[in-house]
Motif scaffolding. Structure first.
Motif, PDB file in Angstrom:
ATOM      1  N   ARG A   1     -13.455 -17.304  -3.587  1.00 26.36           N
ATOM      2  CA  ARG A   1     -13.063 -17.715  -2.467  1.00 26.36           C
ATOM      3  C   ARG A   1     -12.057 -16.415  -2.088  1.00 26.36           C
ATOM      4  O   ARG A   1     -11.600 -16.188  -1.486  1.00 26.36           O
ATOM      5  N   ALA A   2     -10.820 -15.686  -3.590  1.00 21.67           N
ATOM      6  CA  ALA A   2     -10.756 -15.250  -3.553  1.00 21.67           C
ATOM      7  C   ALA A   2     -11.159 -13.453  -2.398  1.00 21.67           C
ATOM      8  O   ALA A   2     -10.337 -12.890  -2.032  1.00 21.67           O
ATOM      9  N   HIS A   3     -12.280 -13.728  -3.144  1.00 25.40           N
ATOM     10  CA  HIS A   3     -12.710 -12.819  -2.709  1.00 25.40           C
ATOM     11  C   HIS A   3     -12.933 -12.723  -0.681  1.00 25.40           C
ATOM     12  O   HIS A   3     -12.973 -11.782  -0.292  1.00 25.40           O
ATOM     13  N   ARG A   4     -12.892 -13.880  -0.498  1.00 23.07           N
ATOM     14  CA  ARG A   4     -13.411 -13.415   1.065  1.00 23.07           C
ATOM     15  C   ARG A   4     -11.955 -14.034   1.610  1.00 23.07           C
ATOM     16  O   ARG A   4     -11.541 -13.822   2.617  1.00 23.07           O
ATOM     17  N   ALA A   5     -11.131 -14.402   0.716  1.00 26.54           N
ATOM     18  CA  ALA A   5      -9.839 -13.939   1.222  1.00 26.54           C
ATOM     19  C   ALA A   5      -9.400 -12.668   1.373  1.00 26.54           C
ATOM     20  O   ALA A   5      -8.584 -12.181   2.241  1.00 26.54           O
ATOM     21  N   LEU A   6      -9.408 -11.968   0.471  1.00 31.53           N
ATOM     22  CA  LEU A   6      -9.506 -10.870   0.153  1.00 31.53           C
ATOM     23  C   LEU A   6      -9.974  -9.663   1.485  1.00 31.53           C
ATOM     24  O   LEU A   6      -9.556  -9.180   2.095  1.00 31.53           O
ATOM     25  N   ALA A   7     -11.335 -10.094   1.785  1.00 26.77           N
ATOM     26  CA  ALA A   7     -12.406  -9.855   3.033  1.00 26.77           C
ATOM     27  C   ALA A   7     -11.632  -9.246   3.746  1.00 26.77           C
ATOM     28  O   ALA A   7     -11.826  -8.108   5.200  1.00 26.77           O
TER      29      ALA A   7
ATOM     30  N   GLY B   1      -6.683  -5.676   8.287  1.00 29.06           N
ATOM     31  CA  GLY B   1      -5.672  -4.349   7.912  1.00 29.06           C
ATOM     32  C   GLY B   1      -4.407  -5.227   7.718  1.00 29.06           C
ATOM     33  O   GLY B   1      -3.157  -4.295   7.919  1.00 29.06           O
ATOM     34  N   ASP B   2      -4.127  -6.698   7.581  1.00 31.34           N
ATOM     35  CA  ASP B   2      -2.938  -7.031   6.728  1.00 31.34           C
ATOM     36  C   ASP B   2      -2.637  -6.259   5.156  1.00 31.34           C
ATOM     37  O   ASP B   2      -3.525  -7.070   3.978  1.00 31.34           O
ATOM     38  N   GLN B   3      -2.142  -5.452   5.203  1.00 32.82           N
ATOM     39  CA  GLN B   3      -1.768  -4.654   4.438  1.00 32.82           C
ATOM     40  C   GLN B   3      -1.229  -5.930   3.229  1.00 32.82           C
ATOM     41  O   GLN B   3      -2.011  -5.688   1.230  1.00 32.82           O
ATOM     42  N   ASP B   4      -0.329  -6.214   2.674  1.00 30.36           N
ATOM     43  CA  ASP B   4       0.532  -7.469   2.080  1.00 30.36           C
ATOM     44  C   ASP B   4       0.088  -8.372   1.907  1.00 30.36           C
ATOM     45  O   ASP B   4      -0.243  -8.696   0.249  1.00 30.36           O
ATOM     46  N   LEU B   5      -1.101  -9.093   2.340  1.00 29.81           N
ATOM     47  CA  LEU B   5      -1.841 -10.034   2.895  1.00 29.81           C
ATOM     48  C   LEU B   5      -2.674  -9.796   1.580  1.00 29.81           C
ATOM     49  O   LEU B   5      -3.079 -10.348   0.358  1.00 29.81           O
ATOM     50  N   ALA B   6      -3.129  -8.253   1.608  1.00 32.78           N
ATOM     51  CA  ALA B   6      -4.369  -8.258   0.642  1.00 32.78           C
ATOM     52  C   ALA B   6      -3.700  -8.092  -0.732  1.00 32.78           C
ATOM     53  O   ALA B   6      -4.367  -8.406  -1.742  1.00 32.78           O
ATOM     54  N   ALA B   7      -2.612  -7.719  -0.726  1.00 35.16           N
ATOM     55  CA  ALA B   7      -2.362  -7.366  -2.186  1.00 35.16           C
ATOM     56  C   ALA B   7      -1.584  -8.786  -3.205  1.00 35.16           C
ATOM     57  O   ALA B   7      -1.836  -8.323  -4.504  1.00 35.16           O
ATOM     58  N   GLU B   8      -1.088  -9.444  -2.351  1.00 33.64           N
ATOM     59  CA  GLU B   8      -1.207 -10.607  -2.461  1.00 33.64           C
ATOM     60  C   GLU B   8      -2.008 -11.154  -2.751  1.00 33.64           C
ATOM     61  O   GLU B   8      -2.114 -11.744  -3.589  1.00 33.64           O
ATOM     62  N   VAL B   9      -3.270 -11.220  -2.398  1.00 33.88           N
ATOM     63  CA  VAL B   9      -4.289 -12.368  -2.727  1.00 33.88           C
ATOM     64  C   VAL B   9      -4.936 -11.665  -4.391  1.00 33.88           C
ATOM     65  O   VAL B   9      -4.983 -12.564  -5.087  1.00 33.88           O
ATOM     66  N   ILE B  10      -4.719 -10.217  -4.404  1.00 35.10           N
ATOM     67  CA  ILE B  10      -5.210  -9.790  -5.334  1.00 35.10           C
ATOM     68  C   ILE B  10      -4.143 -10.073  -6.582  1.00 35.10           C
ATOM     69  O   ILE B  10      -4.785 -10.497  -7.302  1.00 35.10           O
ATOM     70  N   ARG B  11      -2.733  -9.971  -6.030  1.00 28.70           N
ATOM     71  CA  ARG B  11      -2.387 -10.742  -7.312  1.00 28.70           C
ATOM     72  C   ARG B  11      -1.874 -12.546  -7.468  1.00 28.70           C
ATOM     73  O   ARG B  11      -2.407 -11.795  -9.178  1.00 28.70           O
TER      74      ARG B  11
END
Length: 241
Positions: A190-196, A202-212
């Motif tokens: 689920r985290a991988h899908r959200a990150l993808a 192109g949502d930089q903040d969301l991509a970083a937040e998903v990883i965090r």
């Protein structure tokens, strides 16, 4: 103890290293006799310097009529392997790995989402779909492929190397200790899908937040495992006592 010859070999290696990095791979930098004269070193000293650079993956020696020293560049995989061996020798554990990876992966994800190539960003979605179909031990391999691609997609050579190092280290039995049941594997997917999705959009903040948040979850799993192991040890000691 460092000898005079060791120091001369190190200096010669430093000179040649700079030439190699500027020349690029596959460049002829000279035959042994010519290099001895140019660097003003003995044959033994030159060979010591060549040995240093060969171990670094920067030189290759060719024999025959067109023989001599040719440049090459080390691969991120070879460097990552040596770095992971070093970290293991220093006692790097899974929690240390996960904390560091949280910082590295978050920044890599942020830059990946900023990659100007829409096609390259969407490739991550394809990798995630492949990972969703993976089973057994392939689940871990597919997950590490995603981590490495995020590093490449970031466009930063430093982050690419760091993500490769951390992925290589995770192969050493660490990933298996985290992904120990199907519920955790599903959470990672689920985290991988959200990150993808975040990277593709192109949502930089969301991509970083998903990883965090994902790494906070991983650390929580590790904390639960540590408490379970500690409880088991206390029970064993009580029974033995």
């Amino acid at each position: 103890m460092t000898t005079g010859q060791d120091k001369r070999a190190t200096r010669a290696a430093s000179v040649l290293r700079e030439e190699i990095l500027q020349a690029g791979p596959g460049t002829f930098i000279g035959a042994e006799d010519a290099l001895m004269s140019r660097l003003a070193v003995s044959r033994q000293t030159l060979r010591m310097a060549v040995s240093i650079l060969t171990q670094e993956g920067l030189l290759t020696v060719r024999r025959g009529q067109r023989g001599g020293l040719y440049t090459r560049l080390p691969t991120s995989e070879s460097v990552a392997h040596m770095a992971s061996v070093f970290l293991r020798s220093q006692g790097a554990d899974i929690e240390d790995l996960t904390r560091v990876n949280a910082l590295v992966a978050a920044e890599a994800a942020r830059l990946a989402a900023a990659n100007p190539s829409v096609e390259a960003r969407r490739t991550l979605c394809d990798l995630v779909e492949q990972a969703d179909r993976a089973t057994g031990s392939s689940v871990i391999d597919a997950s590490l492929v995603i981590s490495r691609y995020i590093g490449v997609l970031s466009g930063s050579p430093t982050l690419t190397l760091f993500t490769t190092v951390l992925s290589e280290l995770a192969r050493g039995g660490y990933a298996e200790r985290i992904l120990s049941d199907s519920s955790r594997i599903d959470a990672c997917r689920r985290a991988h899908r959200a990150l993808a999705r975040a990277v593709a959009d192109g949502d930089q903040d969301l991509a970083a937040e998903v990883i965090r948040k994902h790494h906070e979850r991983l650390l929580g799993w590790l904390g639960s495992r540590r408490r379970m192991v500690k409880s088991s040890r206390n029970l064993t000691q009580t029974v033995d006592g």
